[in-house]
Each structure stands twice: as C-alpha cells, then as structure tokens.
Design a protein around this motif. Structure first.
Motif, PDB file in Angstrom:
ATOM      1  N   GLN A 552       0.827  -1.201   0.000  1.00  0.00           N
ATOM      2  CA  GLN A 552       0.000   0.000   0.000  1.00  0.00           C
ATOM      3  C   GLN A 552       0.863   1.254   0.000  1.00  0.00           C
ATOM      4  O   GLN A 552       0.559   2.236  -0.695  1.00  0.00           O
ATOM      5  CB  GLN A 552      -0.912  -0.015   1.234  1.00  0.00           C
ATOM      6  CG  GLN A 552      -1.893   1.141   1.292  1.00  0.00           C
ATOM      7  CD  GLN A 552      -2.955   1.070   0.198  1.00  0.00           C
ATOM      8  OE1 GLN A 552      -3.372  -0.015  -0.185  1.00  0.00           O
ATOM      9  NE2 GLN A 552      -3.389   2.216  -0.297  1.00  0.00           N
ATOM     10  N   ARG A 553       1.933   1.250   0.761  1.00  0.00           N
ATOM     11  CA  ARG A 553       2.847   2.390   0.768  1.00  0.00           C
ATOM     12  C   ARG A 553       3.476   2.602  -0.617  1.00  0.00           C
ATOM     13  O   ARG A 553       3.666   3.724  -1.064  1.00  0.00           O
ATOM     14  CB  ARG A 553       3.942   2.184   1.808  1.00  0.00           C
ATOM     15  CG  ARG A 553       3.437   2.273   3.257  1.00  0.00           C
ATOM     16  CD  ARG A 553       4.415   1.652   4.233  1.00  0.00           C
ATOM     17  NE  ARG A 553       5.756   2.238   4.105  1.00  0.00           N
ATOM     18  CZ  ARG A 553       6.854   1.651   4.575  1.00  0.00           C
ATOM     19  NH1 ARG A 553       6.767   0.464   5.177  1.00  0.00           N
ATOM     20  NH2 ARG A 553       8.022   2.244   4.431  1.00  0.00           N
ATOM     21  N   GLN A 555       2.080   1.767  -3.443  1.00  0.00           N
ATOM     22  CA  GLN A 555       1.025   2.263  -4.338  1.00  0.00           C
ATOM     23  C   GLN A 555       0.812   3.757  -4.133  1.00  0.00           C
ATOM     24  O   GLN A 555       0.574   4.497  -5.075  1.00  0.00           O
ATOM     25  CB  GLN A 555      -0.251   1.465  -4.088  1.00  0.00           C
ATOM     26  CG  GLN A 555      -1.339   1.694  -5.119  1.00  0.00           C
ATOM     27  CD  GLN A 555      -2.289   2.820  -4.715  1.00  0.00           C
ATOM     28  OE1 GLN A 555      -2.358   3.177  -3.526  1.00  0.00           O
ATOM     29  NE2 GLN A 555      -2.973   3.391  -5.691  1.00  0.00           N
ATOM     30  N   GLN A 556       0.931   4.222  -2.904  1.00  0.00           N
ATOM     31  CA  GLN A 556       0.749   5.636  -2.613  1.00  0.00           C
ATOM     32  C   GLN A 556       1.855   6.489  -3.219  1.00  0.00           C
ATOM     33  O   GLN A 556       1.631   7.669  -3.516  1.00  0.00           O
ATOM     34  CB  GLN A 556       0.698   5.838  -1.097  1.00  0.00           C
ATOM     35  CG  GLN A 556      -0.545   5.224  -0.453  1.00  0.00           C
ATOM     36  CD  GLN A 556      -0.496   5.303   1.060  1.00  0.00           C
ATOM     37  OE1 GLN A 556       0.506   5.743   1.647  1.00  0.00           O
ATOM     38  NE2 GLN A 556      -1.584   4.864   1.720  1.00  0.00           N
ATOM     39  N   GLN A 557       3.028   5.904  -3.428  1.00  0.00           N
ATOM     40  CA  GLN A 557       4.138   6.648  -4.025  1.00  0.00           C
ATOM     41  C   GLN A 557       4.254   6.406  -5.531  1.00  0.00           C
ATOM     42  O   GLN A 557       5.257   6.786  -6.151  1.00  0.00           O
ATOM     43  CB  GLN A 557       5.461   6.281  -3.343  1.00  0.00           C
ATOM     44  CG  GLN A 557       5.537   6.717  -1.888  1.00  0.00           C
ATOM     45  CD  GLN A 557       6.951   6.644  -1.332  1.00  0.00           C
ATOM     46  OE1 GLN A 557       7.922   6.677  -2.073  1.00  0.00           O
ATOM     47  NE2 GLN A 557       7.063   6.583  -0.013  1.00  0.00           N
TER      48      GLN A 557
END
Length: 981
Positions: A552-553, A555-557
C-alpha cells in the motif's frame, strides 16, 4: 661419417704454409721457444681460415626408414572396414619394422581434415582401442591435406615412405597436384585400396530446375536418380518418388508415384506451373519398398530452389492481441497494387527461406514480448530477430517499423540487433528530455530455486538490463534467509558492469521475502523517475509479515508491483494480493522457461516514458527533399509518437519530425540504407490512435505507396543478367553473365553480392570480372543446408536471387574405388628411388599385412650435412689473439724464477731437517746397541768392537768447536754469503 668441404678448390691455399715457415725462420729477435710457439699458432690460424673458406662439413649417411600410414575415415567406407585398417597397419609394422635400425612408424587419420593420431616413433603401433574416439569429421575426404601433413610430420634425416589406405574418392582437395612435390622430396608412396560400401544403393543425384521462373510459365523439372546395383545383380529397385514444394509455411505435394529403378541412371520428368510469385524450395525423396535394396538412406533426398518473379509482396506482422487492427492499412497498400500478407506476431516466420517470398517486412506496433496471460505470451526470439536483420542486410529486403504504444523502445526492442538496423536509436540520448524509468527486481535465491529456476531468473535479469535505456535505473535484490543487494539502484549506463554481478547470484537457504521488498522499495522511492516498477519472483512460502501495508505504501508513491509465482508450492494468495494492491499483474508459471518472457514483458512498463502524447496534437514537419516524400503535402497533426534519437550517421535521414518535450525536435519518419537493403521507422502509428486524422489525409496513400516502393527489394525485370551456381570441391562457384539490350557485353560493373549459410551467418562473396560480360565469385560450403545467394548487378537493378541446397555430403554419392587416382599416386617415382607399390585390395577382409613391406629399400640414401666452418672461424679468431700475444708482448719470467728458487730453498730446508733427525735417531740407536753389548758377555767367536763415544750435548754457538757442530743448512748459508762477498 666423414669430413668434407663445400668448396674444396680453396684448399690449395694450404700450400702457403711452407713459404710462411721459411719466412718466419729467417726472422730474428725471438728466442727459440718464442719462435716455435709463434710459428705454430700462426700456422693453426692459417689452417682454420682455409678450412672455413673451403666450407668444412661433417657428412654422414642414414639407412633408417620412417613410414607414415594414412587411414581414410570418411563415410564412403564401411565402419567395419575402417576398424580393420587399424589392425592391418599394426600388423604390418610388427612384421617389417627393423628395430635394430631404429625405424619409425606413425599414423594419420583423415576425413574432412587430417590429424596426426600417432607421431613417428621407433616402436610398434598401439592397439585399436587406444586410437581417437571419433572426433574427426567424416563427411568428406581431403587426401591432399593428409599427404601435406604426412610430408611435414616425418623427420628429414631418414628415408621416408607414405602408405595410403583409401578408396581414392576425394571430395575436397586435389591429391594429384601434391604428389609430384612429395616425389621431389624423395618420399615414396604405397597404396592399399579399400573398397567402398557394399550392397545395392539408390542415390537421388539432383533435382534439376530453373533458378529464375516467371509466374504462369510452364516448368519442366527433372529428377535424376542412380541405382547402384549389388554385384552380379540386375534386379530393379521398387519404391516411391515424392516431390514436395514449400513456400513460406505452405507445403504442397506435387508428385507421389511408384517407380521402378533399373541399374544405372534413371531420369523422371516433373511438369507443372506456378501461379503465385514467391521463392520455392523443392524436395525430391525416394522411399524404397524394401529397405534392404538401399544401403544408405542419407543420399535419398535432393533439394532445389526456384524464385518466381511477380509484383511486389509485403509481409505485415500485427500484434496477436489485436487481430484485424491493421486491415485498413493493408487495404491502402493493396489499392496501390502491392500484395500484402497479414500474419499475427505469434504465428509468423521461423526461417530465412520463408521471408524470401516478400520484398519487405512491416512490424506494425509489435512488441518484442506481447500478451497478457502466461500461456499466451508470444515473443520474438534472438534467432527471429537475426533473420529479419539478415534478410535486409544480406538479401536486400526492406524493413519498416511502425510506432504505437507497444513499438520501438516502448515495445522492448532496445538493445537488440533490430535497433542496430534502424535509422534511429530506441532511446533518448539527450538527458534533458529523457523521461527516466526505474525497475527493481526482487529474486528468490533460496535452496529450492537452485538449478534451472535460478539460471533462467539470471537470464531474465540480464535481458531486462539489455532492454532498459542508459538513463533508466535498475536495482536487484535477492533473498533467502537474508537479503543481499546484488546491484544497488543506479543508472544502467553502459550495462556491461551489471552483467557479471548477475552471473554471480547463487541459491541456498530459507525464504524471507519482506526485508528484500522493503529495501527495494527504499531504493525506488529515493530515485527520481517518471515510472517506477517492481517485479517479485519466488517459488515458495515466506515468513509472514505485513505485505499488504508495504504494498500500500508503494502504491501511494506511484510504484507498481508485479509478482511471479513459480511452481505449485508458491504462495499464490500472497502473490495475488501483492500484484492487486500494487496495480501490477500476477503470473503463475509451472515451467521455469516462461520466466524470461514474463520479466521482459514487465520491463516494458519502465519504457512508458518514451511515449510522448499531446492531446491537442503536434504538427509534423517535412524536413528534407527526398524522392520518398516527393509530391506529399503537409500532414495533419498527430497526438503522439514514440521518442527516439536519429543515428549519428550521414546515411540516416529524418524526413519528418515533430516538436517534443522542451521544444526538442523528434523524428517521425526516418530512413537509411542498411547493407543491401533499406530500413525505415515511422514513430507514430498507422492511424489507429495517434494519427487518426491521417485516415482522411489525401496524400496518405501516396506516402505509404512511395515508402513501400522505396523500401521494397527491386522486383522489376532482371534484364539480360543470368545467374548460375556450380558446386565443386567444397566450393560454390557463382557465375553472372551480363548483356545489355543490344546483346553487347556489360563490362566493369561493380556487383554487390552476399551469401547466408544455413545458420544465417554471412559468407564473403566477391564478384570479379574474368571475361567480357562474365563475373565469377566463389564461397566454401562445408555442411548440408540451404545457402542463399543474392547478387545486385548494378545500382537500381533488380537483384538476382537463388538458393544453393546441399542435402547431403558428396561422400554418399560415390560407390566405386577410384583406381585411376590410386595408380597415379603409386606410380610417382621419388627422387633417387623406385616407384611405389599398389597392394592387393582389402576387399576380402582378410588382406595379408605381410604382403606389403613399406620398410624396404628402393629409396635414395639420406645424406646429412652439418656445416662446421663457423666453428673454424671462431677457432681461428681465438688463435689469432694468442698469436698476437706471443709476438707483441715481451714476457719477463724473472719473477717466476724467484718463486722457483724460493720453492727450491724450502724444499732443501725440509730435506736437511729430515736428514738431521735421521742422524740423531741413528746415533741414539747405536748408543743403545753399545750399552747392550757391554752388559752381555763377549762372544768368543767375535772380535771386540770399539764403540765410539757419542756426544749427546750439542755444541753451543761461540765455542771453539761450534763450526764443526753447524748443521748442513747453516753451512750452506755461510757458503752463499761468502760467495756474494
């Protein structure tokens, strides 16, 4: 052994010695000893000089014999017969070699090449089992090379003879032209004929067909066959004759009929017509009804090549995932009388022969690796890429790449041979406009990945390195029980430093994946790149951890993640979760062979920054005046293209360009000459997405037609040029006859020519004019297969194309012993000796090795000579120096005399001391004897003897009686002193 002279006429100079002695005797000023020494040295100097001038030599004769056995190991002789040769020569050596004379024997095996199996040595030959294991190529016979090797392998200080065991059927070289040189060297040649394979055999000699055929023209081909009947047999051989014709992927049986072959040659006509222009490969095959009637199946097939001329044909390859997407583009070409064949990228060519049916090839938005599902991935392997390049560079065909989201650098073609053939590079050389991509590979290196899995993962990583541009970034991490940083995140740049790092990856240990993904995430997050992508490969279960939060981290970047699960033991649910959250794709492969394709497919994500899209559109500009764009107006705007860089070469021409990032100009249409062919790149698409406004552009059809005609291999009338090929002695001779329209010879043409061997490797072919209007070139053929010949008579003319098919070695064509050649070799008379012997044949299988004695006489005696004059020159120089020393130096021997006198004095003192001690001992003995006589009674028979009184006390110096008591040495010294006074 004796002493001789190379120029004995100079020995008369020795007559000067007596004159020299007389002159030296009359000279005064030297003592007798000096004069004798000087005259002796000067005489020796003169003797050495005369001997050197006369060329003094040591000569000796040798009656040793060296015999080299040459064993034919080619396929024209039965394998059993070849084994008998070893036993024959071993027995022959044991029967006739003179061990006391120290005779030599050696063995050379020859087929396509010759090799020394046993060098000449003075012992019996080893057993058959100790010979080589068959690494020699046996598909040809090169007797000339074997004779040359034997000539150089034997020592020159012995009498030499060669014994050849062969059937005399040479397919390479000319043994007769070296026989005279061998005879001039005094080497004799004996022959032992070896029969060829026995039994009946059918040989398909050739399939005779015109090389250049016009469409619709009736063709009459011929199949020539020979029936080698067994001895004392006239029975025909029954079987079937099958003739097939192949064009591209299509195979057609044009003849399949039963035949009856009488002994000798048989000719069967083949009449047919070809309605479609294309290159064709014909294959004629004989299938016997009874296999016993055919000793060899290798010579039952003949191949021929025919090229049927017609209108231009183009092969358009479209993505397999988008069938019909390029139908409209193909229709526009057909409207210009250009025949188009559309094939999907997953079912296209597999050989160079299939491409000969086309004058150009178009790759329309085709990626190197395409497809989405694991089982539907298709790709162009290295062999297919090499075929495309060779078809253009060596055979003159055109090659066009049309852009799109999956084309050029965005399609994974960077770093391939295809990029080298294009007029542009598939990467951005100007860093100011380079949109960088970053790729992280996380590879499982646990123990379960050892073997093929790890090898294929390393191969996939190497391919990814090659596909990325120099400004793209790459990092590789491996994990087992621990995480290892193989390549830290860095620009790809020159690539070469990364490949050795990948090759050192090894497998072993457990499976802990989370730390490796985390470190790869850190490497990607610290990189400034437009596209960041991670690929995770594993085949097992890993220690549990919060993979969802980590993904998820990412994907956020803006980091995408794809996963590859290898085998049935992989954690499919975890890998699917990672790919789903990471906006990537999950692949489950059961065979490790799919790993490289998947990694290459995913690497294309990093190439997306190469795509430039402008929804408002950019206006292409016509950059140069070129025949290809003559009469073409300004094109409509385009909304995208794949960014490239024009090659830094004067041959590369950018005909159309458009504005790009930071006001840079990017190529849209570029062309150049590549070898004998031409290539072009259209970086926008064909009207599907970016250039959709071109569909209504009036000049679009003209641009496409002019582009294809410029690219196409010239397909017009070949004029009065004829091309013929002849195979002989391992060489293919290419002959071109050139006439003009008035049947006059065309001279001084600069012909371009190229040849591709069966492995698509180029072979050098240079055409040279040998007669008016006649041009000849040749190239070697050393194995079976199809050789493609392409000749361009002059600039702008239609090429002459043909194929040379070598279905089997000439070894399988020959059935009889070449007695003419064997008799010619045996009849060669060596210098100073007698001709050789043609021994009885080994046909019976029990030939007597003792019947032939190669160690016999009949050869010229070997005279060995060793020059010794340089040694005599050295001796003369040394003696001359001694002569000068004796004559020019005055020798003073007084010091030597003094040393001799001192030595004599020391010796005299030593002798006197010994004498004094002896006298003292004698006195003591006499005193002892006298005392004993006084104590005993005197004998009545003996008179009394008066015993002298011995003075035991030595006199002192200075007394009156001292001179009488002086020693002999002291008295001698006093006498010398008095003499001096």
């Amino acid at each position: 052994m004796r002493i001789g002279f190379d120029a004995p006429e100079f020995l008369w100079l020795l007559c000067l010695l007596p004159l020299f002695w007389v002159a030296a005797y009359r000279r005064r000023g030297l003592g007798v000893v000096h004069a004798a020494v000087a005259i002796g040295l000067r005489s020796l100097v003169l003797l050495a000089i005369v001997a050197a001038i006369a060329g003094v030599q040591i000569r000796w004769h040798s009656d040793r014999v060296a015999v080299m056995y040459l064993l034919d190991q080619s396929e024209s002789i039965d394998a059993g017969r070849r084994r008998e040769m070893f036993d024959f020569v071993a027995a022959n050596v044991r029967a006739h070699r003179h061990a006391s004379r120290d005779d030599l024997a050696g063995v050379i095996l020859f087929g396509r090449e010759a090799t020394i199996e046993v060098p000449p040595f003075s012992d019996d030959l080893p057993q058959r089992s100790q010979f080589s294991d068959g690494s020699l190529r046996t598909d040809a016979t090169n007797l000339e090379q074997a004779l040359q090797l034997a000539r150089t392998a034997m020592p020159t200080d012995v009498r030499r003879r060669i014994v050849i065991l062969t059937d005399g059927n040479q397919t390479l070289g000319q043994a007769a032209r070296i026989a005279d040189r061998i005879a001039d060297d005094g080497i004799g040649i004996d022959i032992v004929p070896v029969p060829t394979q026995s039994g009946s055999d059918v040989l398909v000699e050739k399939l005779d067909m015109p090389a250049q055929i016009r469409r619709g023209q009736p063709i009459e081909a011929r199949v020539v066959m020979t029936n080698f009947a067994a001895e004392n047999s006239d029975a025909p051989v029954a079987g079937r004759l099958q003739v097939t014709r192949r064009s591209g992927h299509d195979d057609q049986m044009i003849l399949n009929q039963p035949i009856l072959l009488t002994p000798g040659k048989n000719v069967f006509p083949l009449r047919h017509t070809i309605d479609r222009a294309a290159p064709y490969t014909y294959t004629a095959t004989f299938v016997p009804d009874d296999p016993a009637d055919d000793a060899r199946s290798q010579n039952n097939r003949a191949v021929a090549f025919a090229n049927v001329r017609g209108q231009s044909r183009v092969l358009l390859i479209e993505p397999a995932t988008e069938p019909g997407a390029w139908a409209e583009f193909a229709d526009r070409l057909r409207e210009e009388n250009i025949e188009v064949v559309v094939e999907p990228s997953d079912a296209t060519f597999s050989s160079l022969a299939q491409l000969q049916a086309y004058d150009s090839v178009i790759l329309a938005n085709v990626p190197r690796v395409g497809g989405d599902a694991v089982d539907s991935l298709q790709w162009f392997n290295d062999d297919q890429i090499e075929i495309l390049v060779r078809n253009t560079q060596q055979l003159g065909a055109g090659l066009l790449m049309i852009g799109g989201p999956d084309a050029l650098g965005a399609g994974g073609w960077t770093g391939t041979a295809l990029e080298k053939a294009m007029p542009v590079d598939f990467e951005i050389k100007n860093l100011k406009v380079a949109a960088v991509g970053a790729l992280a590979l996380v590879i499982d290196s646990s123990g379960s990945m050892d073997g093929q899995k790890m090898q294929l993962c390393k191969a996939a990583a190497s391919e990814a390195i090659k596909m990325l541009g120099p400004s793209d970034h790459l990092g590789i991490w491996t994990f087992d029980g621990a995480t290892r940083e193989v390549i830290p995140m860095q620009p790809v740049a020159g690539r070469t430093h990364m490949l050795p790092m990948v090759s050192r990856i090894t497998a072993g240990g457990g499976t802990v994946m989370y730390p490796a993904m985390e470190r790869a995430f850190i490497g990607l997050s610290q990189t400034e790149a437009a596209v960041k992508h991670m690929i995770v490969l594993t085949d097992g279960q890993t220690m549990p951890n919060d993979f969802a939060a980590l993904t998820q981290r990412m994907q956020q970047q803006g980091i995408t993640v794809s996963s590859v699960a290898i085998g049935k033991d992989a954690d499919l649910s975890l890998m699917r979760q990672i790919a789903s959250i990471g906006n990537g794709k999950m692949y489950h492969v059961h065979s490790p062979r799919g790993i490289p394709r998947i990694v290459m497919r995913e690497t294309r994500r990093v190439s997306r920054p190469l795509i430039f899209e402008q929804p408002a559109g950019v206006q292409p500009q016509l950059a140069q005046d070129h025949p290809l764009i003559q009469g073409v107006g300004s094109p409509p705007p385009i909304r995208g293209y794949v960014m490239t860089t024009a090659k830094d070469s004067p041959l590369a021409q950018v005909l159309m360009s458009a504005a790009g990032p930071q006001n840079s100009q990017q190529p849209v249409l570029a062309v150049w000459q590549y070898g004998l062919g031409r290539t072009a790149v259209l970086t926008t698409d064909g009207g599907q997405r970016w250039a959709s406004d071109w569909r209504t552009w009036d000049d679009r059809k003209k641009l496409i037609a002019q582009l294809m005609r410029w690219l196409n291999r010239p397909a017009g009338d070949a004029g009065k040029f004829t091309l013929a090929t002849v195979v002989n002695d391992g060489q293919v001779q290419v002959v071109v006859n050139a006439l003009d329209e008035s049947d006059q010879y065309l001279n001084f043409l600069e012909m371009g020519a190229s040849v591709l061997d069966p492995d698509l490797e180029p072979i050098d072919l240079r055409m040279r004019q040998t007669a008016p209007g006649r041009y000849v070139g040749s190239f070697p053929v050393d194995r079976a297969g199809n050789y493609f010949v392409h000749v361009v008579p002059e600039a702008g003319s239609a090429p002459l194309t043909t194929g040379v098919s070598v279905p089997f070695s000439a070894e399988y064509r020959i059935r009889e012993v070449n007695r003419g050649l064997l008799e010619q070799l045996a009849a060669a008379e060596p210098r100073g000796g007698a001709a050789g012997t043609l021994a009885p044949s080994m046909a019976s299988g029990d030939a007597d090795p003792a019947a032939l004695n190669p160690f016999r006489g009949g050869l010229d005696a070997i005279r060995s000579i060793q020059d010794f004059w340089p040694i005599f020159v050295l001796i003369g120089c040394c003696l001359f120096v001694g002569d000068i020393a004796v004559r020019r130096i005055r020798w003073d021997f007084s010091g030597v005399k003094r040393l001799a006198a001192k030595r004599a004095t020391k010796l005299q003192d030593a002798d006197a001391s010994k004498l004094q001690r002896l006298q003292t001992l004698r006195s003591i003995k006499q005193q002892a004897a006298g005392s004993a006589m006084q104590e005993s009674e005197p004998s009545a028979l003996l008179p009394a003897v008066e015993t002298p009184t011995v003075q035991t006390k030595p006199p002192t110096l200075g007394s009156d009686d001292a001179p009488e008591a002086l020693s002999y040495t002291e008295r001698l010294r006093q006498a010398k002193a008095n003499a001096r006074r």
